[in-house]
Write a protein that holds these residues in place. Structure first.
Motif, mmCIF file in Angstrom:
data_model
loop_
_atom_site.group_PDB
_atom_site.id
_atom_site.type_symbol
_atom_site.label_atom_id
_atom_site.label_comp_id
_atom_site.label_asym_id
_atom_site.label_seq_id
_atom_site.Cartn_x
_atom_site.Cartn_y
_atom_site.Cartn_z
ATOM 1 N N MET A 1 0.848 -1.187 0.000
ATOM 2 C CA MET A 1 0.000 0.000 0.000
ATOM 3 C C MET A 1 0.884 1.238 0.000
ATOM 4 S SD MET A 1 -2.783 1.234 2.852
ATOM 5 C CE MET A 1 -1.507 1.638 4.046
ATOM 6 N N THR A 2 0.563 2.175 -0.853
ATOM 7 C CA THR A 2 1.293 3.434 -0.919
ATOM 8 C C THR A 2 0.297 4.569 -0.853
ATOM 9 O OG1 THR A 2 2.999 2.419 -2.273
ATOM 10 C CG2 THR A 2 2.905 4.816 -2.242
ATOM 11 N N ASP A 22 1.295 0.707 6.134
ATOM 12 C CA ASP A 22 2.195 0.518 4.997
ATOM 13 C C ASP A 22 3.346 -0.417 5.364
ATOM 14 O OD1 ASP A 22 2.748 1.001 2.357
ATOM 15 O OD2 ASP A 22 3.950 2.785 2.733
ATOM 16 N N LEU A 23 3.842 -0.299 6.589
ATOM 17 C CA LEU A 23 4.976 -1.118 7.034
ATOM 18 C C LEU A 23 4.586 -2.570 7.289
ATOM 19 C CD1 LEU A 23 6.687 1.318 9.568
ATOM 20 C CD2 LEU A 23 7.681 0.486 7.438
ATOM 21 N N ASP A 26 1.594 -6.901 3.207
ATOM 22 C CA ASP A 26 2.353 -7.828 2.361
ATOM 23 C C ASP A 26 3.044 -7.047 1.245
ATOM 24 O OD1 ASP A 26 1.568 -9.998 3.858
ATOM 25 O OD2 ASP A 26 -0.276 -10.287 2.706
ATOM 26 N N PRO A 27 4.147 -7.549 0.696
ATOM 27 C CA PRO A 27 4.676 -8.911 0.889
ATOM 28 C C PRO A 27 5.733 -9.026 1.986
ATOM 29 C CG PRO A 27 5.818 -7.851 -0.917
ATOM 30 C CD PRO A 27 4.814 -6.845 -0.430
ATOM 31 N N ASP A 28 6.136 -7.929 2.610
ATOM 32 C CA ASP A 28 7.222 -7.996 3.589
ATOM 33 C C ASP A 28 6.838 -7.204 4.833
ATOM 34 O OD1 ASP A 28 9.673 -8.569 4.708
ATOM 35 O OD2 ASP A 28 10.687 -6.875 3.752
ATOM 36 N N PRO A 29 5.864 -7.699 5.588
ATOM 37 C CA PRO A 29 5.401 -6.932 6.755
ATOM 38 C C PRO A 29 6.449 -6.899 7.863
ATOM 39 C CG PRO A 29 4.394 -9.105 6.716
ATOM 40 C CD PRO A 29 5.152 -8.972 5.433
ATOM 41 N N ILE A 91 8.056 4.178 14.218
ATOM 42 C CA ILE A 91 6.636 4.147 13.833
ATOM 43 C C ILE A 91 5.945 2.958 14.481
ATOM 44 C CG2 ILE A 91 5.060 3.824 11.891
ATOM 45 C CD1 ILE A 91 7.149 5.348 10.172
ATOM 46 N N ALA A 92 6.621 1.810 14.488
ATOM 47 C CA ALA A 92 6.029 0.613 15.078
ATOM 48 C C ALA A 92 5.740 0.818 16.563
ATOM 49 C CB ALA A 92 6.964 -0.576 14.879
ATOM 50 N N ALA A 93 6.678 1.411 17.290
ATOM 51 C CA ALA A 93 6.480 1.621 18.722
ATOM 52 C C ALA A 93 5.300 2.556 18.976
ATOM 53 C CB ALA A 93 7.761 2.180 19.349
#
Length: 294
Positions: A1-2, A22-23, A26-29, A91-93
């Motif tokens: 997704m962009t 976005d992070l 798929d394909p590389d989560p 971003i993940a945190a």
């Protein structure tokens, strides 16, 4: 997704959610291997094993609000990665803390006439500041400390909003004594004098200032120096003791005798010899006993 620039959310919290989606698509989560963390906790922690997608990890944390030990271990790893492994983990945190951040935003915005996006931005800024530097991973409950920093930042914005500035006296025309007293209120000058006297090694001056005076996170500093975090932490704690002893003896605020300077120089040389020997300690395990006091 962009996401195109025109579709990018106005709310900072919404923007984090968009970037997180976005992070983790798929394909590389972006995922986290929980096996090393589960090994730290034992079999009865309930923490799932294997590689887990971060949205699923967030859901597990929400469904297990009383799994305090597991949550601490997970959040120490998230903070460590955010500090060392790049913006994706920042971003993940933030995204894993998003349920709490949105709850704070909702509570703080109630009854407040300001812009909701400004409040979101302040909450996010408080969280990021703690994530980057303020939370000490050697202490318990890192997630609670992060959330408290976010709440405090939003609450302070509410307190500031609409308040009139209080004028400050013209410092050039203040009457009364102006001569500062030792140690002049500048801790960095005391550290510099400690370096000059050999109480603090030259190579430790900036790391010590960053950790103790700048309140910076210790993990990136240790990585930059090529040291283990615990090694740098112990080194900083030993410097604390030496500086405290020197202050009590008046060495940092008064004249230092030639004899005291000689003793300090000798102690600094011993530390340097021990550190030099430490580089070869892996080849000579018996040396570890001698080096333990360095």
């Amino acid at each position: 997704m962009t996401v195109s620039a025109k579709d990018w959310p106005d709310s900072p919290l919404d923007a984090v959610d968009t970037a997180f989606a976005d992070l983790t698509c798929d394909p590389d989560p972006l995922s986290l291997d929980l096996n090393p963390l589960a090994d730290q906790l034992g079999d009865d922690s309930g923490l799932p094993g294997g590689v887990i997608a971060l949205p699923a990890l967030r859901q597990w944390l929400l469904e297990h609000p009383h799994a305090y030990t597991a949550r601490d271990v997970v959040w120490r790893e998230l903070v460590r990665r955010a500090r060392l492994d790049g913006p994706a983990w920042v971003i993940a945190a933030v995204a894993l803390a998003m349920p709490a951040l949105r709850r704070y935003a909702g509570r703080l915005h109630t009854g407040w006439a300001g812009d909701a996006h400004d409040l979101d931005a302040e909450i996010l800024t408080g969280f990021l500041g703690a994530l980057r530097d303020r939370v000490d991973l050697a202490k318990p409950a890192p997630y609670a400390a992060l959330c408290m920093a976010a709440w405090r930042a939003g609450h302070e914005l509410r307190q500031r909003d609409g308040a009139e500035a209080v004028p400050v006296d013209d410092l050039e025309h203040v009457t009364g004594p102006r001569t500062p007293k030792r140690p002049y209120g500048h801790p960095d000058l005391l550290v510099r004098r400690a370096v000059e006297l050999g109480i603090v090694d030259e190579c430790d001056e900036q790391p010590y200032i960053d950790v103790r005076l700048g309140h910076r996170a210790i993990e990136p500093i240790a990585a930059r120096l090529g040291l283990e975090v615990d090694t740098l932490r112990r080194r900083v704690e030993r410097i604390d003791v030496r500086i405290a002893d020197a202050l009590a003896a008046g060495m940092l605020t008064e004249a230092t005798s030639p004899r005291a300077r000689k003793d300090l120089t000798a102690a600094a040389e011993r530390r340097q010899h021990i550190r030099a020997a430490r580089g070869g300690s892996a080849r000579h395990p018996v040396a570890q006993v001698t080096l333990a006091a360095a």
